[in-house]
Scaffold this motif. Structure first.
Motif, PDB file in Angstrom:
ATOM      1  N   PHE A   1      -1.687  -2.014   0.868  1.00  0.00           N
ATOM      2  CA  PHE A   1      -0.582  -1.530   0.053  1.00  0.00           C
ATOM      3  C   PHE A   1      -0.413  -2.426  -1.175  1.00  0.00           C
ATOM      4  CE2 PHE A   1       0.272  -0.331   4.430  1.00  0.00           C
ATOM      5  CZ  PHE A   1       0.587   1.022   4.320  1.00  0.00           C
TER       6      PHE A   1
ATOM      7  N   GLU B   1       0.844  -6.257 -11.553  1.00  0.00           N
ATOM      8  CA  GLU B   1       0.810  -5.167 -10.575  1.00  0.00           C
ATOM      9  C   GLU B   1      -0.254  -4.138 -10.947  1.00  0.00           C
ATOM     10  OE1 GLU B   1       5.567  -5.354  -9.317  1.00  0.00           O
ATOM     11  OE2 GLU B   1       4.811  -3.760 -10.632  1.00  0.00           O
TER      12      GLU B   1
ATOM     13  N   TRP C   1      11.056   1.060  -7.364  1.00  0.00           N
ATOM     14  CA  TRP C   1       9.731   0.556  -7.019  1.00  0.00           C
ATOM     15  C   TRP C   1       9.126   1.447  -5.944  1.00  0.00           C
ATOM     16  CZ3 TRP C   1       8.782  -1.034  -1.969  1.00  0.00           C
ATOM     17  CH2 TRP C   1       9.903  -1.276  -1.169  1.00  0.00           C
ATOM     18  N   ALA C   2       7.836   1.286  -5.723  1.00  0.00           N
ATOM     19  CA  ALA C   2       7.135   2.072  -4.707  1.00  0.00           C
ATOM     20  C   ALA C   2       5.941   1.266  -4.224  1.00  0.00           C
ATOM     21  CB  ALA C   2       6.693   3.420  -5.281  1.00  0.00           C
ATOM     22  N   VAL C   3       5.267   1.777  -3.206  1.00  0.00           N
ATOM     23  CA  VAL C   3       4.022   1.159  -2.745  1.00  0.00           C
ATOM     24  C   VAL C   3       2.912   2.207  -2.849  1.00  0.00           C
ATOM     25  CG1 VAL C   3       5.068  -0.533  -1.216  1.00  0.00           C
ATOM     26  CG2 VAL C   3       4.518   1.745  -0.331  1.00  0.00           C
TER      27      VAL C   3
ATOM     28  N   CYS D   1       7.768   6.007  -1.881  1.00  0.00           N
ATOM     29  CA  CYS D   1       8.992   5.333  -2.291  1.00  0.00           C
ATOM     30  C   CYS D   1       9.546   4.525  -1.110  1.00  0.00           C
ATOM     31  CB  CYS D   1      10.018   6.351  -2.782  1.00  0.00           C
ATOM     32  SG  CYS D   1      10.755   7.362  -1.469  1.00  0.00           S
ATOM     33  N   PRO D   2      10.533   3.658  -1.339  1.00  0.00           N
ATOM     34  CA  PRO D   2      11.077   2.817  -0.258  1.00  0.00           C
ATOM     35  C   PRO D   2      11.673   3.607   0.903  1.00  0.00           C
ATOM     36  CG  PRO D   2      11.755   1.990  -2.394  1.00  0.00           C
ATOM     37  CD  PRO D   2      11.123   3.320  -2.640  1.00  0.00           C
TER      38      PRO D   2
ATOM     39  N   CYS E   1       6.665  10.500  -5.524  1.00  0.00           N
ATOM     40  CA  CYS E   1       6.395  10.031  -4.168  1.00  0.00           C
ATOM     41  C   CYS E   1       5.690  11.137  -3.393  1.00  0.00           C
ATOM     42  CB  CYS E   1       7.707   9.657  -3.491  1.00  0.00           C
ATOM     43  SG  CYS E   1       7.542   9.302  -1.715  1.00  0.00           S
TER      44      CYS E   1
ATOM     45  N   GLY F   1       6.325  -1.741  -9.445  1.00  0.00           N
ATOM     46  CA  GLY F   1       7.631  -1.519 -10.034  1.00  0.00           C
ATOM     47  C   GLY F   1       7.586  -0.333 -10.974  1.00  0.00           C
TER      48      GLY F   1
ATOM     49  N   HIS G   1      -0.601   3.319  -1.286  1.00  0.00           N
ATOM     50  CA  HIS G   1      -1.505   3.162  -0.153  1.00  0.00           C
ATOM     51  C   HIS G   1      -2.926   3.389  -0.658  1.00  0.00           C
ATOM     52  CE1 HIS G   1      -2.991   4.510   4.057  1.00  0.00           C
ATOM     53  NE2 HIS G   1      -3.004   3.197   3.959  1.00  0.00           N
TER      54      HIS G   1
ATOM     55  N   ARG H   1       2.400  -3.110  -4.165  1.00  0.00           N
ATOM     56  CA  ARG H   1       3.759  -2.836  -4.629  1.00  0.00           C
ATOM     57  C   ARG H   1       3.749  -2.603  -6.129  1.00  0.00           C
ATOM     58  NH1 ARG H   1       8.448  -4.585  -6.832  1.00  0.00           N
ATOM     59  NH2 ARG H   1      10.409  -4.326  -5.661  1.00  0.00           N
TER      60      ARG H   1
ATOM     61  N   ARG I   1       5.766   4.356   5.886  1.00  0.00           N
ATOM     62  CA  ARG I   1       4.402   4.018   5.502  1.00  0.00           C
ATOM     63  C   ARG I   1       3.460   4.169   6.701  1.00  0.00           C
ATOM     64  NH1 ARG I   1       5.261  -1.880   2.614  1.00  0.00           N
ATOM     65  NH2 ARG I   1       7.241  -1.410   1.544  1.00  0.00           N
TER      66      ARG I   1
END
Length: 247
Positions: free
Chosen positions: A188, A222, A165-167, A177-178, A153, A192, A169, A190, A182
């Motif tokens: 974004f 994804e 999971w993470a997003v 990370c969650p 992250c 996994g 950018h 997503r 953001r």
């Protein structure tokens, strides 16, 4: 001045009745165009050489305005690609992306070796993965320094393997990370854990190993969305009507 080298044939076109222009990619010079005068009829100097996907040892004469191909010797024609539409489609997709990226001289050797290995793998494998072109795009982007690593992250430094999971950018090229805030704006995607692991595996492995990857449909989706958005924004390329075009 003359030189000899092995190069991959990326594209061939005809001008006048018996002459051809050939777009080549070599590990030392990158992408360049040369002319094969009389090449459309010459069986002696260019026998079986002037076809897309061919790996050829050329003798080249350099001039002030252009290069001239004097003769060629076929090293590998990757003939199976032309015999099977599925393989051919994957190879064409990879080749069109490769051309569109416009690899610079500094990354020419790595790019040349990757494309050569990709063509050899598509020729030899019993059943290439349907995701092969996507893997190729990701590998090119990573090798040429366009795609950032997703090992942790960017906010807190948590290893990606430790978060569910993470997003990503897209505009800033950052994985979050969650638990991390953001940016207010941006695109974004997503991801996994399996999708992040898949990208890491593609980055570290070569085309000959990609057939062993078996991502779930969710991870594959994804991965595909990530590549599509990243390539569109950062490389300015989108797939339209059978080719990659600049946005």
């Amino acid at each position: 001045m003359e030189f000899s080298e092995k190069a991959l044939v990326l594209r061939v076109g005809r001008f006048r009745e018996i002459d051809a222009w050939v777009r080549l990619f070599s590990p030392s010079r990158g992408m360049y165009t040369a002319f094969a005068f009389g090449g459309c009829r010459s069986r002696r100097r260019f026998c079986g050489c002037l076809d897309v996907f061919n790996h050829v040892h050329f003798k080249v004469k350099t001039g002030r305005a252009y290069h001239t191909l004097l003769e060629g010797r076929l090293v590998n024609g990757h003939g199976r690609l032309r015999a099977e539409p599925g393989r051919l489609g994957m190879a064409v997709n990879c080749l069109k992306f490769f051309e569109a990226v416009e690899v610079g001289p500094h990354g020419a050797r790595a790019a040349h070796d990757l494309l050569l290995e990709a063509l050899a793998t598509l020729t030899a494998e019993t059943a290439p993965s349907r995701l092969f072109p996507l893997y190729f795009r990701a590998k090119v982007a990573c090798d040429q320094g366009f795609f950032p690593p997703l090992a942790a992250c960017h906010g807190c430094g948590a290893p990606s393997e430790d978060i569910p999971w993470a997003v990503f950018h897209v505009e800033e090229g950052r994985l979050l990370c969650p638990a991390c805030p953001r940016p207010v704006r941006g695109t974004f995607v997503r991801l996994g854990r399996d999708a992040m692991r898949l990208l890491s595996d593609v980055r570290s492995a070569g085309p000959a190993d990609w057939g062993g990857f078996e991502p779930s449909p969710g991870a594959a989706g994804e991965f595909s969305r990530l590549l599509d958005r990243f390539v569109t924004y950062h490389l300015g390329l989108s797939w339209e009507h059978g080719t990659f075009v600049k946005n």
